[in-house]
Write a protein that holds these residues in place. Sequence first.
Motif, PDB file in Angstrom:
ATOM      1  N   GLN A   2       8.310  -8.900  11.386  1.00  0.00           N
ATOM      2  CA  GLN A   2       7.994  -9.293   9.887  1.00  0.00           C
ATOM      3  C   GLN A   2       7.353  -8.352   9.137  1.00  0.00           C
ATOM      4  O   GLN A   2       6.059  -7.703   9.851  1.00  0.00           O
ATOM      5  CB  GLN A   2       7.782 -10.707   9.732  1.00  0.00           C
ATOM      6  N   GLN A   4       4.979  -8.890   5.622  1.00  0.00           N
ATOM      7  CA  GLN A   4       4.735  -9.796   4.485  1.00  0.00           C
ATOM      8  C   GLN A   4       3.820  -8.937   3.536  1.00  0.00           C
ATOM      9  O   GLN A   4       2.760  -8.586   3.777  1.00  0.00           O
ATOM     10  CB  GLN A   4       3.848 -10.861   5.325  1.00  0.00           C
ATOM     11  N   TYR A  94       7.380  -3.575  -2.728  1.00  0.00           N
ATOM     12  CA  TYR A  94       8.025  -4.013  -1.439  1.00  0.00           C
ATOM     13  C   TYR A  94       7.258  -2.840  -0.448  1.00  0.00           C
ATOM     14  O   TYR A  94       7.206  -1.564  -0.598  1.00  0.00           O
ATOM     15  CB  TYR A  94       9.430  -3.663  -1.266  1.00  0.00           C
ATOM     16  N   TRP A 112      11.761  -4.426   6.084  1.00  0.00           N
ATOM     17  CA  TRP A 112      10.988  -4.522   4.472  1.00  0.00           C
ATOM     18  C   TRP A 112      10.208  -5.906   4.543  1.00  0.00           C
ATOM     19  O   TRP A 112      10.798  -6.984   5.055  1.00  0.00           O
ATOM     20  CB  TRP A 112      12.355  -4.663   3.612  1.00  0.00           C
ATOM     21  N   GLY A 113       9.359  -5.890   3.536  1.00  0.00           N
ATOM     22  CA  GLY A 113       8.656  -7.020   3.161  1.00  0.00           C
ATOM     23  C   GLY A 113       9.412  -7.813   2.100  1.00  0.00           C
ATOM     24  O   GLY A 113      10.442  -7.330   1.531  1.00  0.00           O
ATOM     25  N   GLN A 114       8.981  -8.945   1.930  1.00  0.00           N
ATOM     26  CA  GLN A 114       9.772  -9.835   0.771  1.00  0.00           C
ATOM     27  C   GLN A 114       9.377  -9.324  -0.544  1.00  0.00           C
ATOM     28  O   GLN A 114      10.190  -9.603  -1.296  1.00  0.00           O
ATOM     29  CB  GLN A 114       9.543 -11.266   1.065  1.00  0.00           C
ATOM     30  N   THR A 116       6.202  -8.463  -3.658  1.00  0.00           N
ATOM     31  CA  THR A 116       5.137  -9.161  -4.487  1.00  0.00           C
ATOM     32  C   THR A 116       5.368  -8.747  -5.576  1.00  0.00           C
ATOM     33  O   THR A 116       5.312  -7.511  -6.081  1.00  0.00           O
ATOM     34  CB  THR A 116       3.840  -8.806  -3.665  1.00  0.00           C
TER      35      THR A 116
END
Length: 122
Positions: A2, A4, A94, A112-114, A116
Amino acid sequence: VQLQASGGGLVQAGGSLRLSCAASGRSFSRNSMGWFRQAPGKEREFVVGISWFDVNTYYADPVKGRFTISRDNAKNLAYLQMNSLKPEDTAVYYCATSPRRFTRNGNEYDYWGQGTLVTVSS
């Protein structure tokens, strides 16, 4: 595995923000890392990348001289320091990793991050 991303928010033009990207699940010390952004109604675009091998950095022209990417491989962290922010920097940012030494092509990033959200007011 993951990623983040965090650190986004609302800032006035000329202000600064620092985004962080925390990787978990395995070491990413042998992956390049990149930041991309997507503004409303626009396609995702490359912002900045950092290679894993020689820690070279690569910036898109709109952010050169204002943004700085760094990474801490021991902590599996990457950062994006954004200074002199402009309203046109408003976007969801991202972080992503790629097994390639470096690439600007988002299709060559596998994790990939989610995202911000960064909002820069004028």
